[in-house]
Design an enzyme around this catalytic site. Sequence first.
Site, PDB file in Angstrom:
ATOM      1  N   GLU A 105      26.879  16.242  16.878  1.00 41.57           N
ATOM      2  CA  GLU A 105      25.419  16.413  16.827  1.00 41.57           C
ATOM      3  C   GLU A 105      24.745  15.606  17.935  1.00 41.57           C
ATOM      4  O   GLU A 105      23.748  16.048  18.525  1.00 41.57           O
ATOM      5  CB  GLU A 105      24.900  16.025  15.443  1.00 41.57           C
ATOM      6  CG  GLU A 105      25.287  17.049  14.382  1.00 41.57           C
ATOM      7  CD  GLU A 105      24.798  16.696  12.984  1.00 41.57           C
ATOM      8  OE1 GLU A 105      24.034  17.480  12.415  1.00 41.57           O
ATOM      9  OE2 GLU A 105      25.194  15.631  12.477  1.00 41.57           O
ATOM     10  N   GLU A 125      32.004  18.175   8.261  1.00 46.44           N
ATOM     11  CA  GLU A 125      31.324  17.639   7.066  1.00 46.44           C
ATOM     12  C   GLU A 125      31.665  18.400   5.791  1.00 46.44           C
ATOM     13  O   GLU A 125      31.659  17.834   4.696  1.00 46.44           O
ATOM     14  CB  GLU A 125      29.800  17.656   7.275  1.00 46.44           C
ATOM     15  CG  GLU A 125      29.290  16.599   8.222  1.00 46.44           C
ATOM     16  CD  GLU A 125      29.278  17.039   9.678  1.00 46.44           C
ATOM     17  OE1 GLU A 125      28.633  16.370  10.485  1.00 46.44           O
ATOM     18  OE2 GLU A 125      29.948  18.053  10.023  1.00 46.44           O
TER      19      GLU A 125
END
Length: 685
Positions: A105, A125
């Site tokens: 990210e 995740e």
Amino acid sequence: MTSPVRTERHDDVLVVISDNPPVNALGAAVRQGLKEGVEAGLADDSVKAIVIRCDGRTFHAGADITEFGKPPQGPSLPETLDAMEASAKPIVAAIHGTALGGGLEVALACHYRVAVPSAKLGLPEVNLGLLPGAGGTQRLPRVVGVEKALDMIVFGRPIGAGEAEKIGLVDTLAGEDSLEADAIAFAREKAKADSHPATSRRTDRLPDAAHIGQIFDDFKAKNGRKMRGFDAPAACMRCVRAAAELPYVEGVKVEREEFMKLMQGDQSKAQRHLFFAERQAAKIDDVPKDTPLIPIRKVGIIGAGTMGGGIAMNFLSAGIPVTMLEMKQEALDRGTGVMGKNYEGNVKRGRMSEEKAKAAMDLLSTTLDYADLADCDLVIEAVFESMDVKKDVFGKLDAHVKDGAILASNTSYLNVDEIAQATKRPGYVVGMHFFSPANVMKLLEVVRGAETRPDVLATVMALSKKIGKVAVVAGVCHGFIGNRMLSPRQREANKLIMEGATPWQIDKVHQEFGMPMGPFQMSDLAGLDIGWHRDTNRIESLRDELCAMDRRGQKTGAGFYDYDENRRGTPSDTVEALIRKWAEKEGTPQREISDEEIRERTLYPMVNEGALILEEGMAQRASDIDVVWIYGYGWPRYRGGPMFWADLEGADTILAGLEKHQDKMPDLKISQLLKDKAAKGETFN
């Protein structure tokens, strides 16, 4: 306190460097340092571009998981990344090692990404029951397209830098030894441009509105089975769809809502528990970390059957030479033939290259003579599950294998201490219980005998990691951890069919709970004739009669279920009639049985057995039991293992359920530990 982030000036390029070992996790101090470093670069007119990189073995490898569940500390990662992306000066991520989760990210919020060829990038995740929560579900589809983003986010699989370059995630590859210099040169070149592509404003890779529905329908149709039962994959899909259909600001709101729901839910708690449990399982409480290990340069395997061949493949694939022993040449030829076919299958499925498969098989030698195992550092027997047979093998190994070598038994039930007494070196004897198919299943129960030396135990645990296994230490008891807990489940399931439940009802309850198969499907797969006395005239139980009728499971086309040529099972009228006959014979009245009773009588006794295992010191910790059941028996990951699930249910609920059915389970010994936990409102984990 010194910041883990520093800056270095290279003429007109500012390099912002994180140094937060071991994996440059994005804790509060790192987020603060990144934000301040970028702000310093923006405030200085002589800086034309910014490069973000990391010291150590990896780029940012994710969020700091230890912060989960604690009060948030600013700046948040989304806040930091939004500030980076808004920069009028180009920001370049210089990636080595892994850019995972929050790390990717960070890279996505940069205007450009440069990576060394060995780097891996991904958003894993989902494996913690979560989704990328700092804009990852919104930025990635804008960079690589919706289909590729779905694959990366929903399944959490990282990709290599080469593939990342092909799909546009990486702008250019750098030299393995010149990442910083190449990234600085790239940033300097980009600084000449008038504007820089803010990821959140890109729409060039997003599909037309007319195609969006079809893309998601196709993905769901293809992958629905893999995602069944899990909350996070569906939430990931909703977020990626928002990226395709909504402006970035609206999509981020969807991502935040979905993230918070998952973070507060039981599934993510269960999957985060497992993340730590797996790492904890590798630790042996009373064996120091610095215990010297015994070098394992060559391994011997006794038995070339399915189990022996599978065990051998683990070592061969890890580059460790193996000598395999059998009694007859035909058995050796058959076993090595199966191993060769397994490697061919791996090559066909793209799991390994032809060269690697050949190199592995080239490390295998075979023999009919125990003397050829003399120089092995570790010998594992995988012979018939009989104490007499195993003692005989260990006596021979003791006579032929060099002093200081480890002798291991692949027994799934038998007493390792008794086996060890067949040798003059009980300290060097240990259990290594592999699960079938041994070349695929990740669990290894390492059984510690009363006399097993600390260095032997430490060596086997370290070796298990090298061959790709998740190892758990168990004490010596019948069935160790996994099979011991399986026993009460199977026992109650067998009683329940006599009382009126059908095998398919019981299996359905377990599948709805999240198991890949129920107790009777599992029996049919393994074979009903395991441990059967094989006398077709001696019929003393339902199982005896099924075996005598050649209903021995999938392999004979019939067991509890009837099977077609593709081994698809359907409920059997014959078996229902047989069950009624045996129930009548035993004087057991049949009745309607609820799904709730099936759950309470098959799953609660497993938890009770786990509590007894802890009480007796047969497992080091409750989380080890969870690891065994997740990796060895298909317990659903989103339920965290039987002991974690018991914590969610409450020890008092488990105890009340057991007591409610005590008249049907008179032989069940209720654990004192379970009673204590229930009385005090405590958890196992």
